[in-house]
Design an enzyme around this catalytic site. Structure first.
Site, PDB file in Angstrom:
ATOM      1  N   THR A  20       0.851  -1.184   0.000  1.00 25.90           N
ATOM      2  CA  THR A  20       0.000   0.000   0.000  1.00 25.90           C
ATOM      3  C   THR A  20       0.887   1.235   0.000  1.00 25.90           C
ATOM      4  O   THR A  20       2.080   1.145  -0.336  1.00 25.90           O
ATOM      5  CB  THR A  20      -0.989  -0.053   1.190  1.00 25.90           C
ATOM      6  OG1 THR A  20      -1.917   1.021   1.082  1.00 25.90           O
ATOM      7  CG2 THR A  20      -0.279  -0.001   2.527  1.00 25.90           C
ATOM      8  N   ASN A  21       0.352   2.396   0.304  1.00 25.30           N
ATOM      9  CA  ASN A  21       1.154   3.620   0.300  1.00 25.30           C
ATOM     10  C   ASN A  21       0.687   4.544   1.415  1.00 25.30           C
ATOM     11  O   ASN A  21      -0.219   4.214   2.168  1.00 25.30           O
ATOM     12  CB  ASN A  21       1.099   4.304  -1.075  1.00 25.30           C
ATOM     13  CG  ASN A  21      -0.318   4.680  -1.457  1.00 25.30           C
ATOM     14  OD1 ASN A  21      -0.937   5.527  -0.813  1.00 25.30           O
ATOM     15  ND2 ASN A  21      -0.854   4.039  -2.490  1.00 25.30           N
TER      16      ASN A  21
END
Ligand code: CTP
Ligand code: CA
Length: 224
Positions: free
Chosen positions: A33-34
């Site tokens: 994810t980020n």
């Protein structure tokens, strides 16, 4: 009192917003994810609703509450976000792509949790490129007014202008990645046909209201 009789800027309009990160699985318990918190996208959804629009928010995983009066659809992966958006995009007046969509997904997702082996070999991930949701909406025959976001780490002006042209969208909003991810304030630059215009540093809800005002003004011009 007088303000109550003024028509709202987006009354009768429908607005679709993507927000937050996406989550791309590696195995049943892990993923990629980020650092997107979703705050900017949620602020824009809230501001659009305040401006009288019917708002749908397609959100990756976030820790945020759904803004009042906004219909929220939760997704995890870029593919899921794409499918939800494409099923609705043609019926919208405005599409604001604020999500930090993962550019790649893992090709060799493991069906079971990957275990440390006796040989202790590290797993090798392979990737496929995800579909560009904003570009897909901008390529529709019947398309909403499309607004993109770009988080850059350098050369914001050059990258912003190039990105707006590449995606073929009328309005792109640029910011510097480390100044926005997880923060409550932001600094935005608007890119359109006339060049680029910085908005003063402010909290995300203030910026969101300004941006909705800019979108509403452009919507009127582009439809008249
Ligand atoms: N976007 C999207 N779908 C993707 C990737 C990006 O809809 N698969 C949207 C984002 O929501 C944002 C805009 O496109 O509105 C720009 O995203 P960004 O990551 O800055 O651009 P990319 O085209 O992915 O280029 P790069 O990451 O290489 O800079
Ligand atoms: Ca990207």
């Amino acid at each position: 009192i007088v303000a109550a009789f003024q028509p709202k800027a987006l009354a009768g309009k429908s607005v679709l917003v993507t927000a937050g990160p996406t989550f791309e699985p590696i195995d049943p318990v892990r993923g990629i994810t980020n650092l997107s918190s979703g705050k900017m996208g949620y602020a824009i959804a809230r501001a659009a609703r305040e401006a009288g629009a019917e708002v749908t928010l397609v959100s990756g995983p976030t820790a945020l509450e759904t803004p009042f009066g906004v219909q929220r659809i939760n997704v995890q992966t870029a593919q899921q976000m794409h499918d939800v958006v494409m099923a609705r995009a043609a019926a919208q007046d405005v599409f604001v792509a604020v999500a930090a969509v993962a550019d790649w997904r893992v090709r060799n997702v493991a069906a079971q949790k990957i275990k440390k082996t006796a040989e202790s070999r590290t797993p090798a991930l392979e990737f496929d490129e995800n579909v560009d949701i904003l570009a897909a909406v901008a390529a529709l025959d019947k398309k909403p007014y499309c607004v993109g976001f770009a988080a850059e780490s350098e050369n914001l002006v050059a990258h912003g202008e190039a990105k707006r042209r590449k995606k073929n969208i009328p309005l792109l909003v640029g910011n510097i990645g480390h100044q926005t991810f997880g923060q409550d304030t932001n600094e935005l630059v608007l890119f359109d046909d006339h060049g680029h215009t910085p908005l003063p540093h402010a909290d995300k809800q203030t910026l969101a209201r300004q941006l909705i005002g800019e979108i509403a003004a452009r919507l009127t011009t582009s439809q008249s």
